[in-house]
Design an enzyme around this catalytic site. Structure first.
Site, PDB file in Angstrom:
ATOM      1  N   ASP A 136       0.814  -1.223   0.000  1.00  0.00           N
ATOM      2  CA  ASP A 136       0.000   0.000   0.000  1.00  0.00           C
ATOM      3  C   ASP A 136       0.848   1.275   0.000  1.00  0.00           C
ATOM      4  O   ASP A 136       0.308   2.370  -0.052  1.00  0.00           O
ATOM      5  CB  ASP A 136      -0.930  -0.009   1.223  1.00  0.00           C
ATOM      6  CG  ASP A 136      -1.964   1.106   1.198  1.00  0.00           C
ATOM      7  OD1 ASP A 136      -2.508   1.384   0.112  1.00  0.00           O
ATOM      8  OD2 ASP A 136      -2.211   1.710   2.254  1.00  0.00           O
TER       9      ASP A 136
ATOM     10  N   SER B 138      -6.621   5.427   0.094  1.00  0.00           N
ATOM     11  CA  SER B 138      -6.971   4.134  -0.495  1.00  0.00           C
ATOM     12  C   SER B 138      -8.461   3.869  -0.324  1.00  0.00           C
ATOM     13  O   SER B 138      -9.040   4.158   0.722  1.00  0.00           O
ATOM     14  CB  SER B 138      -6.174   3.013   0.178  1.00  0.00           C
ATOM     15  OG  SER B 138      -4.784   3.232   0.071  1.00  0.00           O
TER      16      SER B 138
ATOM     17  N   GLN C  98      -5.387  -1.710  -6.835  1.00  0.00           N
ATOM     18  CA  GLN C  98      -5.948  -0.795  -5.847  1.00  0.00           C
ATOM     19  C   GLN C  98      -6.560   0.419  -6.544  1.00  0.00           C
ATOM     20  O   GLN C  98      -6.021   0.911  -7.535  1.00  0.00           O
ATOM     21  CB  GLN C  98      -4.865  -0.305  -4.888  1.00  0.00           C
ATOM     22  CG  GLN C  98      -5.382   0.643  -3.809  1.00  0.00           C
ATOM     23  CD  GLN C  98      -4.268   1.193  -2.933  1.00  0.00           C
ATOM     24  OE1 GLN C  98      -3.755   2.279  -3.172  1.00  0.00           O
ATOM     25  NE2 GLN C  98      -3.877   0.436  -1.909  1.00  0.00           N
TER      26      GLN C  98
END
Length: 295
Positions: free
Chosen positions: A211, A236, A286
């Site tokens: 991430d 995110s 993502q």
């Protein structure tokens, strides 16, 4: 093992409160919310605690629902959805202040032989030829919105040796838009050994790192430096990973990333993770909020 890595491993060693219920704490972040990779990794740890050791995770799908409060514990509740002959499925809800902040579904599989092929590893310079974060960040401290950000980034990422192949967005933005692709090499800052050298822990550590840089390629496409230089607001939204082959998080991994599209205040990032000898070990997708601040 470095002190920073030891601290990160402690962070992932959740407290068991009750059957299927675990509690985790947070570490200081460079933004006033819990780092998304931490929540995802802790949720996967919680799920893995309810699965036999011979069934490592092969995929996860997650949604970030609310910003996490770094000053409060996070409670992870595991729902044992299914235990099959080959596959195990778990659902995890992370709760703070009585509200869900994160949902994760994960699937685990017992090893079996099968058909096999993979994409070739892209070209990349050797990680040892690239500058460390300790060399890179102070060199560009003048670009950041807050001169303390480089130091805080170094502290937050001290458990990970992360090296950019190309200029990161906060440097590349000075030259305007570029190809929406980026690469980083990473490994933990120290070796895992003894009781901590477990396949699931290597997977959870890689989930944590996944991430950190995945939306960089979105920023590069638009010549934006990111939140650290104040020209983008981001977070995110969801995160998915597939783990294809065994690997070690304490050995060099190449994270090859690209962005196929951005629109509507959202950007999509895709990543492939390869070992140094060219094995494709994980795929990542993502979507995140990527907004230009209003004047």
């Amino acid at each position: 093992m470095t002190d920073a890595l030891d601290s990160l491993l402690d962070l992932l060693d959740l407290e068991r409160i009750e059957e299927n219920i675990y509690r985790g704490v947070s570490r200081p972040s460079v933004v006033p919310r819990v780092f998304g990779g931490q929540v995802a990794a802790q949720a996967l740890v919680a799920a893995g605690r309810t699965v036999p050791d011979d069934r490592p995770a092969h995929s996860l799908h997650a949604y970030f629902l609310r910003p996490g409060d770094p000053g409060a514990p996070i409670v992870y509740t595991v729902d044992r959805i299914r235990d099959g002959r080959s596959f195990t499925t778990r659902r995890v809800v992370a709760v703070q202040h009585g509200q869900p902040i994160f949902h994760l579904s994960a699937s685990f599989q017992e090893f079996e032989e099968g058909m096999e092929h993979q994409e070739e590893m892209p070209a990349a310079p050797a990680p040892d030829s690239l500058p460390t974060a300790e060399e890179l960040l102070p060199r560009h401290a003048h670009l950041f919105q807050d001169p303390q950000i480089p130091r805080r980034l170094l502290e937050a990422r001290a458990a990970v040796d992360l090296r950019y192949v190309q200029d990161p967005p906060f440097v590349a933005a000075e030259n305007g838009p570029s190809e929406p692709r980026s690469q980083v090499w990473f490994r933990t800052n120290g070796k895992l050994d003894g009781a901590r050298d477990q396949p699931m822990l290597h997977i959870c550590l890689t989930t944590y790192v996944s991430d950190m840089t995945l939306l960089d390629s979105v920023l590069l496409a638009h010549g934006r430096g990111g939140w650290a230089v104040g020209d983008v607001v981001g977070a995110s939204l969801d995160h998915a990973m597939w783990f294809h082959r065994p690997f070690r998080a304490d050995e060099w991994l190449l994270y090859d990333q690209e962005s196929p599209t951005a629109q509507g205040g959202r950007g999509l990032g895709k990543g492939r993770i390869f070992t140094a000898d060219g094995r494709l070990v994980a795929s990542v997708i993502q979507e995140g909020v990527v907004r230009v601040p209003r004047a």
